[in-house]
Design a protein around this motif. Sequence first.
Motif, PDB file in Angstrom:
ATOM      1  N   PRO A 249      -3.896   1.103   5.006  1.00 29.48           N
ATOM      2  CA  PRO A 249      -4.528   0.077   4.175  1.00 29.48           C
ATOM      3  C   PRO A 249      -3.551  -0.546   3.185  1.00 29.48           C
ATOM      4  CG  PRO A 249      -5.925   2.021   4.341  1.00 29.48           C
ATOM      5  CD  PRO A 249      -4.603   2.390   4.920  1.00 29.48           C
ATOM      6  N   ILE A 250      -3.602  -1.865   3.075  1.00 29.55           N
ATOM      7  CA  ILE A 250      -2.738  -2.523   2.101  1.00 29.55           C
ATOM      8  C   ILE A 250      -3.264  -2.231   0.701  1.00 29.55           C
ATOM      9  CG2 ILE A 250      -2.058  -4.332   3.710  1.00 29.55           C
ATOM     10  CD1 ILE A 250      -3.998  -6.205   2.261  1.00 29.55           C
ATOM     11  N   THR A 251      -2.362  -2.224  -0.263  1.00 34.49           N
ATOM     12  CA  THR A 251      -2.745  -1.802  -1.620  1.00 34.49           C
ATOM     13  C   THR A 251      -3.333  -2.923  -2.457  1.00 34.49           C
ATOM     14  OG1 THR A 251      -0.525  -2.293  -2.453  1.00 34.49           O
ATOM     15  CG2 THR A 251      -0.918  -0.072  -1.588  1.00 34.49           C
ATOM     16  N   LYS A 252      -2.988  -4.156  -2.137  1.00 38.27           N
ATOM     17  CA  LYS A 252      -3.404  -5.334  -2.924  1.00 38.27           C
ATOM     18  C   LYS A 252      -2.919  -5.250  -4.366  1.00 38.27           C
ATOM     19  CE  LYS A 252      -7.066  -7.502  -0.389  1.00 38.27           C
ATOM     20  NZ  LYS A 252      -8.108  -8.507  -0.532  1.00 38.27           N
ATOM     21  N   THR A 253      -1.817  -4.538  -4.586  1.00 32.69           N
ATOM     22  CA  THR A 253      -1.233  -4.467  -5.927  1.00 32.69           C
ATOM     23  C   THR A 253      -0.107  -5.488  -6.088  1.00 32.69           C
ATOM     24  OG1 THR A 253       0.274  -2.727  -5.189  1.00 32.69           O
ATOM     25  CG2 THR A 253      -1.797  -2.033  -6.211  1.00 32.69           C
ATOM     26  N   HIS A 254       0.351  -6.041  -4.954  1.00 34.82           N
ATOM     27  CA  HIS A 254       1.433  -7.022  -5.013  1.00 34.82           C
ATOM     28  C   HIS A 254       0.875  -8.428  -5.218  1.00 34.82           C
ATOM     29  CE1 HIS A 254       3.284  -3.569  -2.965  1.00 34.82           C
ATOM     30  NE2 HIS A 254       4.417  -4.005  -3.481  1.00 34.82           N
ATOM     31  N   ARG A 255       1.566  -9.203  -5.987  1.00 38.99           N
ATOM     32  CA  ARG A 255       1.188 -10.590  -6.230  1.00 38.99           C
ATOM     33  C   ARG A 255       2.419 -11.470  -6.029  1.00 38.99           C
ATOM     34  NH1 ARG A 255      -2.841  -8.271  -6.054  1.00 38.99           N
ATOM     35  NH2 ARG A 255      -4.643  -8.251  -7.448  1.00 38.99           N
ATOM     36  N   LEU A 256       2.189 -12.686  -5.573  1.00 36.36           N
ATOM     37  CA  LEU A 256       3.293 -13.626  -5.449  1.00 36.36           C
ATOM     38  C   LEU A 256       3.745 -14.047  -6.843  1.00 36.36           C
ATOM     39  CD1 LEU A 256       1.980 -15.857  -2.523  1.00 36.36           C
ATOM     40  CD2 LEU A 256       3.655 -14.015  -2.403  1.00 36.36           C
ATOM     41  N   LEU A 362       0.665  -9.446   4.441  1.00 37.90           N
ATOM     42  CA  LEU A 362      -0.540  -9.107   3.678  1.00 37.90           C
ATOM     43  C   LEU A 362      -0.196  -8.226   2.485  1.00 37.90           C
ATOM     44  CD1 LEU A 362      -2.933  -8.303   6.679  1.00 37.90           C
ATOM     45  CD2 LEU A 362      -3.122 -10.271   5.151  1.00 37.90           C
ATOM     46  N   GLU A 363       0.666  -7.250   2.697  1.00 35.10           N
ATOM     47  CA  GLU A 363       1.044  -6.328   1.630  1.00 35.10           C
ATOM     48  C   GLU A 363       1.758  -7.052   0.487  1.00 35.10           C
ATOM     49  OE1 GLU A 363       0.881  -3.319  -0.511  1.00 35.10           O
ATOM     50  OE2 GLU A 363       0.377  -2.774   1.551  1.00 35.10           O
ATOM     51  N   LYS A 364       2.482  -8.118   0.818  1.00 36.56           N
ATOM     52  CA  LYS A 364       3.214  -8.865  -0.209  1.00 36.56           C
ATOM     53  C   LYS A 364       2.310  -9.815  -0.993  1.00 36.56           C
ATOM     54  CE  LYS A 364       7.845  -8.721   1.793  1.00 36.56           C
ATOM     55  NZ  LYS A 364       8.969  -9.522   2.368  1.00 36.56           N
ATOM     56  N   GLY A 365       1.038  -9.899  -0.614  1.00 37.73           N
ATOM     57  CA  GLY A 365       0.102 -10.722  -1.377  1.00 37.73           C
ATOM     58  C   GLY A 365      -0.218 -12.061  -0.772  1.00 37.73           C
TER      59      GLY A 365
END
Length: 457
Positions: A249-256, A362-365
């Motif tokens: 699962p991707i963490t969704k902690t990364h933002r552009l 996706l992981e990179k946001g």
Amino acid sequence: MGINIALDGPSGAGKSTIARKAAEKMNYIYVDTGALYRSIACYVIGKGIAPDSSEEIIPLLGEIDVKLEYKDGAQQVILNGENVSDKIRTPEISMGASKVSAIPEVREFLFGLQKNIAAENNIIMDGRDIGTVVLPNADVKIFLTASAEERANRRFKELQEKGDSSTYDDVLADIKQRDYNDTHRETAPLKKADDAVEIDSTNLTLDESISEVCRVIEENLKKKQTSDNSDGGEKKQSIKTREIAPVRPITKTHRLSHFRMFWYSILRAIVIGLYHLYYNITFEGTENIPKDGGNIFASNHRSYQDPVFIALPTRVPLSYMAKEELFHQNFAFTLVIKAFGAFPVTRGKGDTEVIDTSIEKLEKGRNLAIFPEGTRSKDGKVGKGKTGVALIAAIAQTKVVPVGINFEGRLKFRKKVVVRFGEPIIPSEIGVTSTNPKELKIIKNTIMDKIKELVHD
């Protein structure tokens, strides 16, 4: 994922007969990929088109509907509603199949069908690049061969029984020519996979060849299953129920970065203005668009503009797959499609790298746009979806937003376009927490059903 057996080898080695008999003996489904290519050759030759004329063949692919059906255990090849199982077995069609199979667009056209069958069934699939390209992770790989003279002799006898007037010399010449074509073509040439077991059937009878193939399959499956179930005494998934890939699962902690988002917002505003000038475009269901990144947008496919149509109301940049050839055009065009998040997909190769790249985006946001049908629809009807979107969604365990792109009217300028966004599909909420075949089928069907609801009849 079902048990996948890849059986490759040159023309006339007896792959089809042996694979079919072995599948019957082991209660597997037999998939004759050669018949698929023969069907394409049959169609274009029937149109009076040379089977190596890619310029004329590629536009015709949208007219072709080829299916494999099974009746009383026997495979039936259905081409645009007609059973062509016998019609595609002539030397002319055989040589034509070798030529059309060298066209990357033809291979891509049939690739998804082969992968879908393999993902959902225990199969023995034969061809020339099954173990190297179509099913690179097959449980067992076999390379079946025989001398050219013996292969020609077998094919000659088959044709004689059917009343064909071809001579032995004609058949031998065809065999040798096809060997050369298949081993020297640029796209997915015939070759033995590094981990394939070679079986030379030159001096074996048909029954002996079938027995040897079954022996190799059973022996290697036992070794694999023993390995899968022997790790410190812990019981692992059996080979029949294992996952296609691990869930991560991707963490969704990364933002552009703010810098990238700033320039993207400016570019997006400019493009929105241009598109509203050229199209009469409206968006529905925009409240269903997540405000964060790391989501999948699964849409029907109507035109090359589809990634832009999806991106316009979406504040977080999209990434999407594009054929590799587009990245070798002029420099300015390449910069533009990269700016809009395109990344290359190489036709005729396995999709492991593409899946890894998708998860990375996706992981990179970034958001990810996927067109499950794999090809554009000319009549606006939603076709069958492929398993790629389901696999990526299951691995990433992220939201999937269904999208329906609708064109209305025939005017090119100010054409009415309606883009509808449906409620996000969350894999875990529909019981998809792994990548086993049953769960992939659940999410794929759910996605395609939702897309169809968003598209005009």
